[in-house]
Design an enzyme around this catalytic site. Structure first.
Site, PDB file in Angstrom:
ATOM      1  N   GLU A 127       0.756  -1.138  -0.018  1.00  0.00           N
ATOM      2  CA  GLU A 127       0.066  -0.086  -0.056  1.00  0.00           C
ATOM      3  C   GLU A 127       0.851   1.210   0.068  1.00  0.00           C
ATOM      4  OE1 GLU A 127      -4.188   1.145   1.983  1.00  0.00           O
ATOM      5  OE2 GLU A 127      -2.599   0.716   3.500  1.00  0.00           O
ATOM      6  N   ALA A 266       0.484  -2.381  10.777  1.00  0.00           N
ATOM      7  CA  ALA A 266      -0.166  -3.532  10.167  1.00  0.00           C
ATOM      8  C   ALA A 266      -0.803  -3.223   8.813  1.00  0.00           C
ATOM      9  CB  ALA A 266      -1.219  -4.251  11.128  1.00  0.00           C
ATOM     10  N   MET A 267      -1.019  -4.239   8.160  1.00  0.00           N
ATOM     11  CA  MET A 267      -1.924  -4.274   6.779  1.00  0.00           C
ATOM     12  C   MET A 267      -2.589  -5.363   6.455  1.00  0.00           C
ATOM     13  SD  MET A 267      -1.743  -2.313   4.066  1.00  0.00           S
ATOM     14  CE  MET A 267      -2.717  -2.674   2.729  1.00  0.00           C
ATOM     15  N   GLU A 268      -3.796  -4.767   6.169  1.00  0.00           N
ATOM     16  CA  GLU A 268      -4.926  -5.802   5.945  1.00  0.00           C
ATOM     17  C   GLU A 268      -5.106  -6.874   4.890  1.00  0.00           C
ATOM     18  OE1 GLU A 268      -6.186  -1.774   3.678  1.00  0.00           O
ATOM     19  OE2 GLU A 268      -5.071  -2.258   5.566  1.00  0.00           O
ATOM     20  N   GLU A 300      -7.431  -4.178  11.463  1.00  0.00           N
ATOM     21  CA  GLU A 300      -7.351  -4.911  10.446  1.00  0.00           C
ATOM     22  C   GLU A 300      -8.364  -5.875  10.051  1.00  0.00           C
ATOM     23  OE1 GLU A 300      -4.621  -3.488   8.618  1.00  0.00           O
ATOM     24  OE2 GLU A 300      -4.091  -2.373  10.493  1.00  0.00           O
ATOM     25  N   GLU A 322     -10.088   3.293   6.371  1.00  0.00           N
ATOM     26  CA  GLU A 322      -9.571   3.676   7.162  1.00  0.00           C
ATOM     27  C   GLU A 322     -10.178   4.137   8.347  1.00  0.00           C
ATOM     28  OE1 GLU A 322      -6.782   2.256   7.647  1.00  0.00           O
ATOM     29  OE2 GLU A 322      -5.818   1.670   5.822  1.00  0.00           O
TER      30      GLU A 322
END
Length: 825
Positions: A127, A266-268, A300, A322
Site C-alpha cells: 500500500e 499492520a496491513m489488511e 485490520e 481507514e
C-alpha cells in the site's frame, strides 16, 4: 523516474478502457538466501479486455526480459516504471517475464537476514502502490481481479499468501507452491510471505463456517509469541464482526504474520494480515501496549469488509476504509474484548493525532483531493484515520446505531468485490435512518479544520462553527472527596454562540463522553479545580478528556507550559489508566524540549528527570506504571546526565534495579542510549551490550546509541550515513537519524542545516518515497528561525507537491515551538 508517479486522471482513463479478468503471478524466490543476489524472477500472466490498442502495465524492477501479447513476443517498451503494451485486441493475454528487486526499505518484497540464526525472511508490503515492485500489474485499486500466486522457495520454508496452498511440489531442495485463486481484490492487498517462520494454528467456527487461523513470526522470536492471547482477540473480533456485519467472512483463512523492519503497524491483506514485530513483546509490556495491539488486530480485521470486500475507487476515498477500521477497532475492543476502556485511549491518543494534523496548513478534508500516488502516500494520516473515526462515532449517534449497521450491511451486499465512493455509502446509510446526510457530509467530511469549544458565561462558544451533538458534564465532590458526575446536559449546537443553562459546579467539562470532534477549553474555575484535584476525577474517560484539553491548551500557548508540566508532575504518578499515563509522560517530555525557552528548558529537564526517577523508585514493583516511568526516565536522562552514574551502575549490575523492574533488552538499550547521549557511555560499552543482545533489535538499538554520542565526528558520520548509505534498511536509517538528534545537541548538529536544504530535492529524486520521507522529516533542522525553511519554500515553488507538503508541515511544527516558547518566555 518521472513516470513512477500515477495520477488519478490517467488511471481513471485506463480503468475505463481496460477490464481485468485474472492474474497469474509466478515468483522464483529459490535464491533468496544468497544476500548477494539482488533480484528474483517474476512472471505475470494477465488476461484483460481492452477498448484501446495500447496501454501500460506498472513495474518497478531491475529489468524486463520479455513481453508476449496474445502469444506473440513483442519489443520491450519499458522506462523503468511503465511497461507499454500495444497491438491489443478486444480480449488479451499478456505475459511479462522480468526481474524484481529485493527490498531493504519495507516497500515491495522485503528481505531480512536474522542475525541470531542467519535465517532469511521475506514478506510483501504494497500500500498504496508497491505491488508493481514485485510483479507487473495495473496498479490502481479499482481494477480488481482474482490472483493465482505460484511461489518457488527453499524447502522447509513456510510459504503463505492470501489463499491456502492448492498444490505443493517439493524436490528436497526447493518447493513450488501454487495457491488457490483469490476472489477479486485490488493489487495493493495481495501478499506473499516466505521463510522459516514459526507457525501456530487454531480455528474459528460460526455455524457451518470454519476458518483456519494461523499466527507466524521469526523462529528467534518464537519464545515471545503469545499466540493464545492473539487467537483470543482474533476469535472475539470475528464473532463481533460476523454478528454486526451479517456478511460471512469471505477470505477462507486468517493468517497473521509478524514481520521485521515493517513500515506500518499492520496491513489488511485478506487472509494474510501483516504486523510489525513490535507487537511481539520481547520483554515486559504495559496494559496500554496490549490494548493497542488488540485494537490494531481488530482494525485490520474490520478491513476484511471495509477495504478488502468493498474498496474505494481511488485514494480520495481512502477514508472509506481507514476511518471505518479505526472506529470499528475501538468499538470492537470495547464490546468484544477485555479492553472495555478502549474509548479512553481513542479520545486521548488517537484524537490527539487528528487534532495535530488538522491544525497544520496542509490539513485536508476527510474526503481528500488526491491527484496522484505521491499525495496518496502522505494521506495515511491523522485526518484519514482518527478524525474520520471520530466523525463516524458521531454519525452513529446521529443516524442511530441500528440504522447505521443496517446501512452498512446493505453496503456490503450491494458492493461486494466492487469499488465505491462517498455517494455510495451515503445512499445506503440514508435509506434506513430517514436522514439526508448530504449536509452532514458537507460539514464533516468535505471540509477541513476543527472547532474549539469554550464556556463563556451562559453560552457555549465555538470557533469554525459546525453542527455538534455534545454533552456538558457537571462534576462535584462526593462524600469520599472524589470528583464524580452529578449531571450531564446534552444538546445540539450549530451557531457560533449557543445559550445553555448550567448549574454551578466545581468542574464543568465540555464534550463529556467524547461525543463530538472538537478541541475544548476548561473555564477558569474548572481549571482551578483540576489544578488542585485532577487525581480525584474517578472516570477515566473524563480524565482523558481533561488531559487532552490541558495538552491542547498548552500546545496553543493558552495554558502556560509550566502549569501543564506541574500538573503532569503532580498527577501523573496517580494515573491508573496506562494509555493516559503513557500519553502524559510523552507529552510532558515533548513540552520540556519543544515549548520552553532555553533557561526554563534546562531547569525543567532536571526537574522532570528527578520526578521520573523518584516515581520510578516509588511505583508498585512489577507494575505497568513502574515500567512506564522507567521508560520515561530513560527519555529524560537522554537530555540530562545527573543520574548517569546511577543508571550506569544499574546496567553494569553494581547496583540492583528497582524491585520488580524487568530490565529487559529494550529498556537496557534505552538507558544505554541515554548514557551515550550525555557522554557517559563509550563505544566499548555499547559493543559489550550488543554482545549480550546480538539480535535484530539489538543491532538497530546499537546503531542508535552509537550515533547518540555527543561528538562532532560521530555526528558527521551519522549525517553522512543517513544521506549517503543506500544499504541502510528502513529501521537502521531511523536509528541513525534518531541517534543523530538524541539529546537535542544543536551545538553539534546546527552546522548541517544549510546542507539539509541543499540536498532536499536530490534526496526526493533519488530515494524511494518511504526512505525520502524519513530523511526529510527526521533531519529537519529544529533551529530558532524560520528564515531558512521559508527561503527554501520560496526558491522551490516547483518542487514536487508531496515534498513541499512535508517541508511545510515541519515548518509549522517549528513555528508552533517558537510561538509557544515566546509566550512561555
Amino acid at each position: 523516474m518521472p513516470t513512477a508517479n500515477l495520477t488519478r486522471s490517467e488511471t481513471a482513463a485506463r480503468s475505463a478502457a481496460v477490464t481485468v479478468h485474472d492474474y497469474r503471478v509466478e515468483l522464483d524466490l529459490s535464491g533468496a538466501r544468497d544476500q548477494d543476489r539482488a533480484g528474483f524472477a517474476t512472471t505475470t500472466t494477465v488476461a484483460f479486455d481492452a477498448t484501446i490498442a495500447r496501454t501500460w502495465l506498472d513495474f518497478l524492477g531491475l529489468s524486463v526480459e520479455s513481453v508476449t501479447v496474445n502469444g506473440q513476443q513483442v519489443d520491450v517498451e519499458y522506462d523503468g516504471a511503465r511497461l507499454t503494451v500495444g497491438g491489443l485486441s478486444a480480449t488479451n493475454v499478456v505475459v511479462v517475464r522480468a526481474t524484481g528487486e529485493y527490498s531493504r526499505s519495507g516497500e515491495g518484497l522485503h528481505r531480512f537476514l536474522d542475525p541470531v540464526d542467519g535465517a532469511t525472511y521475506l514478506y510483501t508490503q504494497y500500500e498504496p502502490a508497491d505491488a508493481r515492485r514485485v510483479f507487473a500489474c495495473f496498479e490502481q485499486p479499482d481494477m480488481k481481479a482474482p490472483f493465482t500466486f505460484v511461489v518457488t522457495a527453499p524447502s522447509g520454508w513456510e510459504v503463505v499468501s492470501n489463499r491456502p496452498a492448492a498444490v505443493i511440489e517439493d524436490d528436497g531442495a526447493h518447493q513450488r507452491v501454487e495457491f488457490f485463486p483469490t476472489l477479486p481484490i485490488s493489487t495493493y492487498i495481495t501478499a506473499v510471505a516466505a521463510g522459516p517462520y514459526h507457525r501456530v494454528e487454531s480455528s474459528w467456527t460460526r455455524g457451518e463456517l470454519t476458518i483456519p487461523l494461523g499466527v507466524l513470526c521469526r523462529v528467534s522470536l518464537a519464545g515471545y509469541l503469545d499466540a493464545d492471547t492473539l487467537f483470543d482477540v482474533t476469535k472475539q473480533g470475528l464473532d463481533f464482526f460476523a454478528e454486526h456485519f451479517d456478511y460471512p467472512y469471505p477470505w477462507g483463512k486468517y493468517d497473521q504474520v509478524f514481520v521485521p523492519e515493517y513500515n506500518l503497524g499492520a496491513m489488511e491483506n485478506p487472509g494474510l494480515v501483516t504486523f510489525t514485530e513490535a507487537y511481539v513483546f520481547r520483554g515486559a509490556a504495559t496494559a496500554a501496549q496490549y490494548e493497542g495491539r488488540a485494537n490494531t488486530i481488530l482494525h485490520e480485521m474490520a478491513h476484511m469488509w471495509f477495504g478488502d470486500l468493498v474498496t474505494m475507487v481511488w485514494w480520495d476515498d481512502l477514508w472509506l476504509k481507514e476511518s471505518f477500521a479505526d472506529f470499528m477497532g475501538a468499538l470492537a475492543s470495547v464490546e468484544a474484548t477485555e479492553w472495555t476502556d478502549a474509548w479512553v485511549a481513542f479520545a486521548n491518543r488517537r484524537k490527539a493525532w487528528a487534532y495535530l494534523q488538522d491544525q497544520l496548513p496542509t490539513t485536508h478534508p476527510i474526503v481528500a483531493d488526491i491527484p496522484d500516488l505521491e499525495a496518496a502516500k502522505l494521506n495515511f494520516d491523522g485526518i484519514t484515520y482518527a478524525k474520520g473515526a471520530s466523525v463516524l462515532k458521531q454519525l452513529v449517534a446521529y443516524v442511530g446505531r441500528d440504522e447505521f449497521f443496517t446501512g452498512v450491511r446493505r453496503y456490503f451486499r450491494t458492493h461486494a468485490f466492487g469499488n465505491t465512493t462517498l455517494a455510495d455509502l451515503l445512499t445506503e446509510l440514508s435509506a434506513d435512518s430517514g436522514r439526508d446526510l448530504a449536509g452532514w457530509a458537507q460539514a464533516w467530511l468535505q471540509t477541513s479544520g476543527m472547532s474549539t469549544l469554550t464556556l463563556d458565561g451562559g453560552e457555549i462558544v465555538q470557533t469554525d462553527p459546525r453542527p455538534h451533538r455534545l454533552a456538558v458534564g457537571l462534576y462535584d465532590f462526593d462524600a469520599a472527596g472524589d470528583l464524580a458526575l452529578r449531571e450531564r446536559v446534552e444538546l445540539d449546537i450549530v451557531e457560533e454562540r449557543t445559550p445553555v443553562a448550567l448549574a454551578p459546579a466545581p468542574l464543568r467539562l465540555l464534550n463529556d463522553g467524547d461525543l463530538t470532534y472538537a478541541k475544548v477549553r476548561l473555564d477558569a474555575d474548572s481549571l482551578a479545580t483540576v489544578e488542585r484535584s485532577l487525581d480525584r476525577v474517578t472516570d477515566p474517560l473524563a480524565r482523558g478528556l481533561i488531559w487532552s484539553a490541558l495538552w491542547n491548551a498548552a500546545r496553543d500557548g493558552e495554558l502556560e507550559v509550566g502549569r501543564y508540566l506541574t500538573m503532569a508532575r503532580d498527577f501523573a504518578p496517580a494515573e491508573t489508566n496506562m494509555a493516559l499515563l503513557t500519553a502524559v509522560l510523552s507529552n510532558a517530555s515533548f513540552a520540556v524540549n519543544h515549548y520552553l525557552p532555553a533557561a526554563e528548558r534546562d531547569r525543567w529537564r532536571g526537574e522532570w528527570l528527578e520526578s521520573c526517577w523518584a516515581t520510578l523508585h516509588s511505583s508498585e514493583p512489577g507494575s505497568g506504571a513502574q515500567l512506564a516511568w522507567a521508560r520515561a526516565t530513560a527519555t529524560a536522562a537522554t537530555f540530562d546526565g545527573r543520574h548517569a552514574a546511577d543508571i550506569r551502575s544499574i546496567l553494569l549490575g553494581d547496583t540492583p534495579a528497582p524491585q520488580g523492574l524487568p530490565l529487559d533488552p529494550d529498556l537496557r538499550w534505552a538507558l544505554w542510549t541515554a548514557l551515550a547521549a550525555t557522554d557517559a557511555a563509550t563505544a566499548a560499552d555499547l559493543n559489550a551490550e550488543l554482545a549480550q543482545d546480538d539480535t535484530a533489535s539489538g543491532r538497530t538499538a546499537h546503531r542508535r546509541a552509537l550515533a547518540a554520542r555527543p561528538d562532532a565526528e560521530v555526528k558527521a558520520a551519522a549525517w553522512a550515513s543517513a544521506l549517503g548509505d543506500t544499504t541502510l534498511t528502513n529501521d537502521h536509517l531511523d536509528a541513525v537519524i534518531t541517534g543523530f538528534r538524541a539529546g537535542g545537541r544543536r551545538d553539534l548538529i546546527a552546522r548541517y542545516d544549510d546542507e539539509y536544504f541543499a540536498v532536499l530535492r536530490t534526496v526526493w529524486e533519488q530515494r524511494s518515497i518511504e526512505i525520502a520521507r524519513r530523511i526529510v522529516d527526521g533531519l529537519f533542522p529544529a533551529g530558532d528561525s524560520l528564515e531558512p525553511v521559508d527561503a527554501w519554500l520560496a526558491d522551490h515553488a516547483d518542487a514536487p507537491g508531496a515534498l513541499r507538503r512535508l517541508v511545510i508541515e515541519q515548518r509549522d511544527h517549528l513555528a508552533r515551538d517558537l510561538r509557544v516558547r515566546a509566550v512561555a518566555g
